[in-house]
Design an enzyme around this catalytic site. Structure first.
Site, PDB file in Angstrom:
ATOM      1  N   ARG A   1      11.267 -33.283  -8.859  1.00 25.34           N
ATOM      2  CA  ARG A   1       9.893 -33.437  -9.361  1.00 25.34           C
ATOM      3  C   ARG A   1       9.766 -34.794 -10.053  1.00 25.34           C
ATOM      4  NH1 ARG A   1       9.133 -31.529 -14.010  1.00 25.34           N
ATOM      5  NH2 ARG A   1       9.977 -29.457 -13.665  1.00 25.34           N
TER       6      ARG A   1
ATOM      7  N   TYR B   1     -16.957 -38.941  -2.465  1.00 24.07           N
ATOM      8  CA  TYR B   1     -16.395 -37.741  -1.854  1.00 24.07           C
ATOM      9  C   TYR B   1     -16.752 -36.499  -2.684  1.00 24.07           C
ATOM     10  CZ  TYR B   1     -12.987 -34.263  -0.467  1.00 24.07           C
ATOM     11  OH  TYR B   1     -12.394 -33.087  -0.079  1.00 24.07           O
TER      12      TYR B   1
ATOM     13  N   ASP C   1     -11.537 -46.258  -5.711  1.00 20.55           N
ATOM     14  CA  ASP C   1     -10.995 -45.392  -4.668  1.00 20.55           C
ATOM     15  C   ASP C   1     -11.076 -46.189  -3.371  1.00 20.55           C
ATOM     16  OD1 ASP C   1     -10.639 -43.588  -2.572  1.00 20.55           O
ATOM     17  OD2 ASP C   1     -11.363 -41.890  -3.757  1.00 20.55           O
TER      18      ASP C   1
ATOM     19  N   LYS D   1      -5.376 -39.995   4.597  1.00 21.87           N
ATOM     20  CA  LYS D   1      -6.265 -40.629   5.572  1.00 21.87           C
ATOM     21  C   LYS D   1      -5.535 -41.742   6.319  1.00 21.87           C
ATOM     22  CE  LYS D   1      -9.128 -37.941   3.383  1.00 21.87           C
ATOM     23  NZ  LYS D   1      -8.879 -36.534   3.519  1.00 21.87           N
TER      24      LYS D   1
HETATM   25  O1  P1T Z   1      -8.034 -34.652   0.386  1.00 20.67           O
HETATM   26  P1  P1T Z   1      -7.251 -35.417  -0.636  1.00 20.67           P
HETATM   27  O2  P1T Z   1      -5.994 -36.071  -0.133  1.00 20.67           O
HETATM   28  O3  P1T Z   1      -7.039 -34.663  -1.900  1.00 20.67           O
HETATM   29  O4  P1T Z   1      -8.161 -36.699  -1.035  1.00 20.67           O
HETATM   30  C1  P1T Z   1      -9.399 -36.574  -1.688  1.00 20.67           C
HETATM   31  C2  P1T Z   1     -10.262 -37.762  -1.368  1.00 20.67           C
HETATM   32  C3  P1T Z   1     -10.356 -38.796  -2.294  1.00 20.67           C
HETATM   33  N1  P1T Z   1     -11.114 -39.885  -2.050  1.00 20.67           N
HETATM   34  C4  P1T Z   1     -11.821 -40.011  -0.909  1.00 20.67           C
HETATM   35  C5  P1T Z   1     -12.656 -41.230  -0.695  1.00 20.67           C
HETATM   36  C6  P1T Z   1     -11.754 -39.015   0.073  1.00 20.67           C
HETATM   37  O5  P1T Z   1     -12.454 -39.184   1.200  1.00 20.67           O
HETATM   38  C7  P1T Z   1     -10.963 -37.854  -0.160  1.00 20.67           C
HETATM   39  C8  P1T Z   1     -10.884 -36.739   0.826  1.00 20.67           C
HETATM   40  N2  P1T Z   1     -11.898 -36.743   1.786  1.00 20.67           N
HETATM   41  C9  P1T Z   1     -12.065 -35.834   2.789  1.00 20.67           C
HETATM   42  C10 P1T Z   1     -11.250 -34.786   2.978  1.00 20.67           C
HETATM   43  C11 P1T Z   1     -13.224 -36.075   3.679  1.00 20.67           C
HETATM   44  O6  P1T Z   1     -13.304 -35.513   4.783  1.00 20.67           O
HETATM   45  O7  P1T Z   1     -14.081 -36.878   3.271  1.00 20.67           O
END
Ligand code: P1T
Length: 381
Positions: A46, A98, A170, A195
């Site tokens: 961890r 988001y 972000d 992503k």
């Molecule tokens: O899904 P996660 O890895 O927890 O990430 C969250 C997140 C944070 N910032 C942005 C700009 C994002 O697009 C996302 C996650 N977005 C999607 C799952 C989506 O389909 O837009």
């Protein structure tokens, strides 16, 4: 080092023990100690894991940051950054962002005592007017999700610093290949590595990059104390994904530009949101602060209710209807019913997230095939 070289080599050293060229996946939760507290730098996974360490080194190099930390998801990374604040602190946030980020702010951190205001961060004067004496963070998404608004990173960093606040960007939609916010004055970069960094829709992960040592120390403490860490296999997958990041982003962007131009002339399409189109309100800013406009395209079709979309969804052969983005395959998402459903309807409509808004994550397939797929589906409307 130039970009393609950096992406291939970042964080990757031949393994000193065996010479393995690829980073070994250290499937271990714990590490033998010679005597209590005497070890090789690793005690418990961890806290540290060598595969994660390699990934964190790579992530730091990609964003030209001193430090990077990997988290179990993008939202876990967002959670850690918001925990740097104390109850009573105020945060200014991009209005278009988001839905999950909106949800963690409104439903987790607001009850905990943070205050949030959602503003149009493309407009520096509006942001300036919204600052309060207790504003500690300015949090922007650029390009934003799902409307691809572009906010001016350097100007907002200057403004935040004048007011003793920090700028968080972000950078998920842009990726480090298209945009390096820390070089433009931002203090903290957050990514959903799920992503484009991972790039193959097979892993969920987040990352934070920064230069400030005190904030880094606090984040490292939180990463271990809260424990939202990625496993070694996921770290390996993202390390592998990073090697082709520049190649993929070039193709994503090239395809997205062609698709945006196709949609812009289509009679069933009311509006196209893509920073590479001359009609985009921040076209010049995007050109200035991004290497390429990226692989995300949103557009609005002329329908009065989501039910009218059924024949369109059925006709698609290549685009898959799914949340998420940034993989090699093309995805299509309906923000109002899917990724942004956690934003109240009234606020969604005010933003422009209408029942006819669709968001494409344009993959790296052949652009002609993707355009044909959309053309055939649009015929159904
Ligand atoms: O899904 P996660 O890895 O927890 O990430 C969250 C997140 C944070 N910032 C942005 C700009 C994002 O697009 C996302 C996650 N977005 C999607 C799952 C989506 O389909 O837009």
């Amino acid at each position: 080092m130039k970009w393609h070289t950096l992406a291939v080599h970042a964080g990757t050293e031949p393994d000193p023990l065996t010479g393995a060229v690829m980073t070994p996946v250290y499937f271990t939760s714990t590490y033998a100690q010679e005597a209590p507290g005497r070890h090789k730098g690793y005690e418990y996974s961890r806290t540290h894991n060598p595969t994660r360490t390699a990934l964190e080194m790579a992530l730091a190099q990609l964003e030209s940051a001193k430090y990077a930390l990997a988290f179990a998801s993008g939202l876990a990374a967002t959670d850690a950054v918001l925990r740097l604040l104390s109850p009573g602190d105020h945060v200014l946030v991009s209005r278009d962002l988001y839905g999950g980020t909106y949800r963690i702010m409104r439903r987790v951190f607001e009850p905990w005592g943070l205050q949030f205001d959602f503003v149009d961060t493309t407009n520096v004067a509006e942001v300036e007017a919204a600052f309060r004496p207790n504003t500690r963070l300015l949090w922007i998404e650029t390009p934003s999700n799902p409307l691809l608004h572009i906010s001016p990173i350097a100007a907002l960093a200057d403004l935040a610093h004048e007011r003793n606040a920090k700028l968080v960007v972000d950078n998920t939609f842009a990726t480090p290949y298209l945009q390096n916010p820390l070089e433009m004055g931002a203090d903290i970069v957050v990514h959903s590595a799920t992503k484009y960094l991972g790039g193959h829709s097979d892993v969920v992960m987040g990352a934070v990059m920064l230069n400030d040592e005190a904030a880094y120390t606090q984040l490292r403490f939180l990463q271990n104390a809260v424990g939202a860490v990625p496993g070694p296999m996921d770290c390996f997958l993202v390390l592998r994904g990073i090697k082709t990041l520049p190649l993929r982003m070039q193709k994503h962007s090239e395809n997205a530009q062609k698709i945006a131009e196709f949609l812009a002339t289509h009679p069933k399409v009311a509006k196209v949101y893509y920073p590479g189109l001359l009609t985009h309100p921040q076209y010049l800013l995007a050109k200035q602060q991004m290497r390429l406009p990226g692989g995300m395209v949103s557009f609005e079709v002329k329908v009065s209710s989501p039910e009218d979309m059924q024949p369109f969804w059925k006709a698609l052969r290549i685009f898959t209807l799914a949340e998420s983005l940034g993989g090699v395959e093309s995805l299509i998402n309906h923000p109002a019913l899917m990724t942004h459903a956690s934003i109240p309807e009234e606020e969604r409509l005010a933003l422009g997230i209408t029942p006819g808004l669709l968001r494409l994550s344009v993959g790296i397939e052949d652009a002609d095939d993707l355009i044909e797929d959309l053309r055939a589906a649009l015929l159904q409307l």
